[in-house]
Enzyme design. Sequence first.
Site, PDB file in Angstrom:
ATOM      1  N   ARG A 116      77.973  49.471  30.102  1.00 15.14           N
ATOM      2  CA  ARG A 116      79.195  49.230  30.876  1.00 15.14           C
ATOM      3  C   ARG A 116      78.997  48.131  31.922  1.00 15.14           C
ATOM      4  O   ARG A 116      79.953  47.420  32.254  1.00 15.14           O
ATOM      5  CB  ARG A 116      79.699  50.519  31.528  1.00 15.14           C
ATOM      6  CG  ARG A 116      78.717  51.299  32.364  1.00 15.14           C
ATOM      7  CD  ARG A 116      79.351  52.647  32.727  1.00 15.14           C
ATOM      8  NE  ARG A 116      78.543  53.496  33.590  1.00 15.14           N
ATOM      9  CZ  ARG A 116      77.608  54.331  33.161  1.00 15.14           C
ATOM     10  NH1 ARG A 116      77.355  54.411  31.859  1.00 15.14           N
ATOM     11  NH2 ARG A 116      76.940  55.101  34.014  1.00 15.14           N
ATOM     12  N   ARG A 169      80.894  47.590  41.298  1.00 15.06           N
ATOM     13  CA  ARG A 169      80.685  48.517  40.196  1.00 15.06           C
ATOM     14  C   ARG A 169      81.159  47.874  38.891  1.00 15.06           C
ATOM     15  O   ARG A 169      81.932  46.912  38.898  1.00 15.06           O
ATOM     16  CB  ARG A 169      81.449  49.825  40.435  1.00 15.06           C
ATOM     17  CG  ARG A 169      80.881  50.663  41.556  1.00 15.06           C
ATOM     18  CD  ARG A 169      81.753  51.866  41.857  1.00 15.06           C
ATOM     19  NE  ARG A 169      81.776  52.810  40.734  1.00 15.06           N
ATOM     20  CZ  ARG A 169      82.531  53.910  40.711  1.00 15.06           C
ATOM     21  NH1 ARG A 169      83.320  54.193  41.726  1.00 15.06           N
ATOM     22  NH2 ARG A 169      82.487  54.715  39.661  1.00 15.06           N
ATOM     23  N   HIS A 170      80.688  48.414  37.806  1.00 12.30           N
ATOM     24  CA  HIS A 170      81.162  47.977  36.497  1.00 12.30           C
ATOM     25  C   HIS A 170      82.660  48.244  36.384  1.00 12.30           C
ATOM     26  O   HIS A 170      83.243  49.026  37.158  1.00 12.30           O
ATOM     27  CB  HIS A 170      80.426  48.751  35.407  1.00 12.30           C
ATOM     28  CG  HIS A 170      80.511  50.242  35.597  1.00 12.30           C
ATOM     29  ND1 HIS A 170      81.615  50.983  35.238  1.00 12.30           N
ATOM     30  CD2 HIS A 170      79.631  51.112  36.146  1.00 12.30           C
ATOM     31  CE1 HIS A 170      81.424  52.244  35.535  1.00 12.30           C
ATOM     32  NE2 HIS A 170      80.223  52.366  36.092  1.00 12.30           N
ATOM     33  N   HIS A 202      76.223  50.686  39.568  1.00 10.59           N
ATOM     34  CA  HIS A 202      76.901  51.976  39.497  1.00 10.59           C
ATOM     35  C   HIS A 202      77.069  52.567  40.895  1.00 10.59           C
ATOM     36  O   HIS A 202      76.466  52.103  41.863  1.00 10.59           O
ATOM     37  CB  HIS A 202      76.105  52.929  38.607  1.00 10.59           C
ATOM     38  CG  HIS A 202      75.728  52.335  37.294  1.00 10.59           C
ATOM     39  ND1 HIS A 202      76.493  52.463  36.153  1.00 10.59           N
ATOM     40  CD2 HIS A 202      74.656  51.567  36.929  1.00 10.59           C
ATOM     41  CE1 HIS A 202      75.920  51.817  35.161  1.00 10.59           C
ATOM     42  NE2 HIS A 202      74.799  51.267  35.600  1.00 10.59           N
ATOM     43  N   GLU A 249      72.338  53.936  36.673  1.00 16.79           N
ATOM     44  CA  GLU A 249      72.962  55.004  37.460  1.00 16.79           C
ATOM     45  C   GLU A 249      71.997  56.164  37.656  1.00 16.79           C
ATOM     46  O   GLU A 249      71.037  56.334  36.886  1.00 16.79           O
ATOM     47  CB  GLU A 249      74.244  55.477  36.748  1.00 16.79           C
ATOM     48  CG  GLU A 249      75.018  56.591  37.451  1.00 16.79           C
ATOM     49  CD  GLU A 249      75.491  56.243  38.851  1.00 16.79           C
ATOM     50  OE1 GLU A 249      74.626  55.985  39.716  1.00 16.79           O
ATOM     51  OE2 GLU A 249      76.712  56.258  39.097  1.00 16.79           O
ATOM     52  N   ASN A 280      84.489  57.191  32.834  1.00 18.39           N
ATOM     53  CA  ASN A 280      85.279  57.288  34.065  1.00 18.39           C
ATOM     54  C   ASN A 280      86.637  57.912  33.775  1.00 18.39           C
ATOM     55  O   ASN A 280      87.128  58.757  34.533  1.00 18.39           O
ATOM     56  CB  ASN A 280      85.478  55.902  34.684  1.00 18.39           C
ATOM     57  CG  ASN A 280      84.222  55.342  35.310  1.00 18.39           C
ATOM     58  OD1 ASN A 280      83.985  54.136  35.278  1.00 18.39           O
ATOM     59  ND2 ASN A 280      83.389  56.195  35.883  1.00 18.39           N
TER      60      ASN A 280
END
Length: 763
Positions: free
Chosen positions: A620, A568-569, A707, A641, A575
Site C-alpha cells: 500500500r 500515510r499511504h 503507516h 506498520e 482501511n
Amino acid sequence: MTAARWSSATIHMRPLPSGTFQVPLLASPAMATAASSGGHQYVSVKLESPRLAALDLAPHLFGSHPVAGSWDPSKALPMERAADAIWELSCVLPSRHETMDFKLVLKQKADSSQCIVEEGPNRPLGCGSNEVEMTDAVFKLNEKDALECKVWVETEMLSPFDLAASWKAHQENLQPSRVRGTYDVVMDVTESRPKNDFASGLELDLEKYVVPTTPSMGSGVYAANLTENPRSLLNTGMSSNNDTTLGILHNLVKGDASPDHYANTKKDVDGRHAPQQEGHRVVFVDRGVGSPRFARPKNETISTSNIKQDCEAKVVPPHNIEKHGSVGMPAAEGAVAAAAVADQMYGPKEDRKLAIVLVGLPARGKTFTAAKLTRYLRWLGHETKHFNVGKYRRLKHGTNQTADFFRGDNKEGVEARNEVAALAMEDMLSWMEEGGQVGICDATNSTRNRRNMLMKMAEGKCKIIFVETICNDQDVLERNIRLKVQQSPDYAEQTDFEAGVRDFKERLAYYEKVYEPVEEGSYIKMIDMVSGNGGQLQINNISGYLPGRIVFFLVNCHLTPRPILLTRHGESLDNVGGRIGGDSSLSEAGQIYSRKLASFVEKRLKSERTASIWTSTLQRTILTAHPIIGFPKIQWRALDEINAGVCDGMTYDEVKKNKPEDYESRRKDKLRYRYPRGESYLDVIQRLEPVIIELERQRSPVVVIAHQAVLRSLYAYFADKPLEEVPKIEIPLHTIIEIKMGVTGVEEKRYKLMDAVNPTAGI
C-alpha cells in the site's frame, strides 16, 4: 555485557556486505603502514546496459590480483544486479596497495565457459583519492554487432570504523525478510525527472491545501526559553543554601581552587584518582554526506587509535540491583533495555547518571545542539532535561546586562555568572537524585575554573561528558550572531538591531580573551560541523552504551535546512474494512490520493536538486509512491506498520470479542502493550532509530510514505512529544505533514489533499 570504550585500540573488520570482497593485506612496507593507520580504499564498479538482460549475459570482473582470478576468466568475480539495467561489484583494498589491472567480461548465463572480454587496454586500479570515473566499455558480440556499456569506477578512502558501520547497516537493513522474502532496504533509482503524466487533479496553489495545526514544535520560540525552569530560583527567589556548592563557588571566585585540580587528575573505574596521562589519545571523525544504500558516510572517517574494550567494570551487588534496577531505567525494550540494565550492573554508581556539559563561545550552536540531543534521548525513553544557564542568569540578574557584565576582569560579573551556573548544576543534580537520568547543562563554561567547579559538584553523583562546539566559519558565525540578537530575551528591549549586534560582538570578544578549550576529562569536540562543508568530531575517554549512542547521533547532525514530508499511504482496502495490519492494495480513494500526492511532490520539490522517496515494504505504500517519478525510491522494512501478531487481519471488534484480555490491555496502555507474537509502540520506536539517524544525516528533502503507528513515532521525535502521547497523535489519511529542519529549529505545516472516506485516527 561489556561497554565499548574509546581510548586506545584498533578495530579490524573482516565481514562485508554480500557482493563486496576484501583483498588481503599484502606484506609490503607500504601496506604495513596503511594497515597500521587503519585506512582502506573502497572501490565500487558499476556497469549500465539496457540490452544486457535481454541478451542473457551476466557481467563479471577479472584482473591481475589472485582474488580477481589472476586473469583467468573462469575465476572472474560476478557482478550483482543493482537495478534493471545496472550491475555492481564492490571491494575494499588496503591503502597504498599495489596497482591492480582489471577488465570486464560477459558470460552466458546458460554456459559460463563462453566469455566475451571487453575491447581495449586493461583498466588500472591505483591508489587514487576520492573520485568517480565514468568510461565506456565495448564488447564485440560478433563481427557486425557490438555492445556499448557505461562503466563507473568510484574510489573512496574509508576507516575501519566506516567498514564496521557499513556492515552493521547491512546486517540490520539489507538481509531478506523472513516474513515476505523482501529486502529490508531496496533502492529504485530514476536518473531523470520527466514530466509526471500520472500527477493530476491538484491545483497549482499548494497553500490552498494548508490546514491549521496546533503549535507543538516551538517554531519561532527562543530555544533557551523551552528549557527547564530554574526551580532553585523560582522556589526560593535567592541562591542556593547548599553549603558544599557555596563553598566550591566561594573558593573558585577567590581563586583558591586550582584550575588544574581536576584537569590534572582522572578517576579510575573504582572511583579512585589515577595519575594524569602524558597525552590525550583522541578519535577523529571527519564528517560529510554519504550514500543511503550502504548507510556509509562519504568522507566520514574515524581514526580508531583510541578504541578499546573496558573489561574492568565494577559489578553492583545483587541487593543494589534490586534497589536501583527500575530507577532510571529508560522506557525501552529489547536490546535497548538490556544495554540499560548492563549500564546499571557494571561500572561506578555515578556512571548511571550522565551530565552533558556544553562548552563553547557564544553563537556556536550550543543551545541548538543541546535541544536536539534532549529531543533524541527523550524519544528513546531516557529521562532527560535541558538546563540553560542563561535562563537562570536572566531570572536572577535581569535581561538588561550590557557587554561589560561579561568581561573577564569584571569580578562581580564573573561571580554572578559562576553563581547561576552552580545553581543550574545543583538543580540538575537534585533532579537526578529524584530519578532523572541525563541532564544537559547549557552554558559557555569557557574556562577551566568553571569546568572544575562543575566536576567538583558532580563528584560521586554523575558522570560528566563535555561537549565543545567550535565554529571557524565566519559566514555561519555572522548568521548565528544576528539570529541570536533577533531572538534572545537579552535584546528584547533593544530597539536598534545593529546596536544589539555590536553589543553582542563586544560580549563575544570578552569571552574570547579568557576562553580555554577543553583538554580535561571525557569530552566530545564538534569542530565546524554546521557549515555543510564537512567537519570533525574529536572524542576522548568516552565509554558506555549511552555515551556511544550520543556520539553516533552527534556525528550525523547538521544545520542544513531541508523539508521532510510525512504522509500515510493512500486509503487501503483494509482501511475500508477496518482491519488491522495486512498487506492489501489501495482502494479507489487511495489510488486518487496517490496521483494527487505525485502532483504535490512534483510541485513542492520542483526547485530541489535532489530528493528521495522512502516507503515501507508493504504494497500500500509502494503503490502510493508509484506515480511519483524523477526521484529515487527506497523501501525500508523498518518503516513497516506495527506488527499486530496473531491479531493481524482482524477488526478491533473481532479482537474485543475473541481476545478480550488483549483488547483491555491495549486500551489501558497502548504504548507498552505488545500484540501476541507482535510488537508494541516501544518496539516500533526502537526499530525506527536508524531511520531517525538517516533523516538527520540527509541534506536533501525526503518524502516518507508509511503507516499510522510508524508516523506517530517519527512525528513524536520531531515534535518532542512525551512517549505516553505517541499512540494518541493524530496522523490522518490523505494529509501531508511537512517538517522543516534548520538552524531555527523545527517547523510544521500540514496539507490536506482530500478527505478520508474511512478515517482511522482513533485506532
